[in-house]
Design a protein around this motif. Sequence first.
Motif, PDB file in Angstrom:
ATOM      1  N   ASN A   1       0.852  -1.197   0.000  1.00 17.73           N
ATOM      2  CA  ASN A   1       0.000   0.000   0.000  1.00 17.73           C
ATOM      3  C   ASN A   1       0.879   1.236   0.000  1.00 17.73           C
TER       4      ASN A   1
ATOM      5  N   LYS B   1      -8.911   4.326  -9.387  1.00 19.85           N
ATOM      6  CA  LYS B   1      -9.741   5.311  -8.679  1.00 19.85           C
ATOM      7  C   LYS B   1     -10.953   5.716  -9.526  1.00 19.85           C
TER       8      LYS B   1
ATOM      9  N   TRP C   1      -3.079   3.932 -10.284  1.00 22.71           N
ATOM     10  CA  TRP C   1      -3.897   4.468  -9.190  1.00 22.71           C
ATOM     11  C   TRP C   1      -5.087   5.223  -9.755  1.00 22.71           C
TER      12      TRP C   1
ATOM     13  N   ASN D   1      -5.287  11.626  -3.950  1.00 22.31           N
ATOM     14  CA  ASN D   1      -6.713  11.941  -3.750  1.00 22.31           C
ATOM     15  C   ASN D   1      -6.997  13.427  -3.947  1.00 22.31           C
TER      16      ASN D   1
ATOM     17  N   THR E   1      -1.123   8.735  -0.767  1.00 22.39           N
ATOM     18  CA  THR E   1      -2.549   8.575  -1.060  1.00 22.39           C
ATOM     19  C   THR E   1      -3.269   9.919  -0.986  1.00 22.39           C
TER      20      THR E   1
END
Length: 351
Positions: free
Chosen positions: A243, A291, A287, A253, A249
């Motif tokens: 992870n 996403k 990613w 995001n 992250t």
Amino acid sequence: MDDQPRLMHSSHGVGMAGHPGLAQHMQDGTGGADGEGRKQDIGDILQQIMTITDQSLDEAQARKHALNCHRMKPALFNVLCEIKEKTVLSIRGAQEEEPPDAQLMRLDNMLLAEGVSGPEKGGGSAAAAAAAAAAGGAGSDNSAEHSDYRAKLSQIRQIYHTELEKYEQVSEQMACNEFTTHVMNLLREQSRTRPISPKEIERMVSIIHRKFSSIQMQLKQSTCEAVMILRSRFLDARRKRRNFNKQATEILNEYFYSHLSNPYPSEEAKEELAKKCSITVSQVSNWFGNKRIRYKKNIGKFQEEANMYAARTAASATNVSTHGSQANSPSTPNSAGGYSSPCYQSDRRIQ
DNA sequence: TCACATGATTTAGC
DNA sequence: GCTAAATCATGTGA
């Protein structure tokens, strides 16, 4: 040392069936009743030779000396030469020159390529980098594994060199040379009573050296195996999913929710994000791919997350405007309006 | 241990 | 070559 023909020579004086050399010798004598006496002599010699190994060293030594001085010695020697000439021919082909040892060469090349043998100069590092490239991953989060790999490779290298040094000390200074000299002396000594060619002595020496070098081969082989195991473990470890850290992250995001109307970062943006998150560009692509599809599948589930990032970005923007500066991308809120009702359109892209 | 989260891979369409 | 979509494989927390 006497002048007797110690080493094997070709005897072409073949006159009678069986052992012409001996026959020749017998013919050279007076023959007749004396022939019986010579037969007796030969029988004695053969008997002495057959029993020589049952005697003590001193006795055997004395017996050998007596045999060497025996008047039948030259004839017997010729017979042995002929017998040997016939038997050796049949095995000569199988024992002749062998090709250079390809396996040893392969092992040497591999050890060199892996940075185990040869100059150190970070060979293990290069191998680790190659392994990393093969695994398709990069980034500073992998540097710990990288250094671990190098440390373990260095350990293998150290053990290999220590063992090789020991082997060289033993084989070069002690056992090998000593043993070879001993065998050579023994063969030279034996060549007084049985035919031994210099080539045979040479071959015996090479057999001894081969035996000793097989120890070296085993060392190299097991070192190669250790490197292979280490390498496969290193690659396996890298294939495992890890992870991303929290900060990475959040950065991803932030970008995603601030570009919700068009969450397709350009190549430059991907590179920048990759740099910021210490991951690769392809990981950034993965990613965003994940996403987008997951967000689209379940917008409701991501609503809270979207709101949170929207609030955070708004606060950041307010803070920036208060200080009279402009918000800089990728934290810029999207122009499509409100995170509360994000308009995700999969086919619109901004480059 | 299990369910869920998540990074990676594969496949197919453009 | 990029992407969507499906899927796999592993990490994580209850």
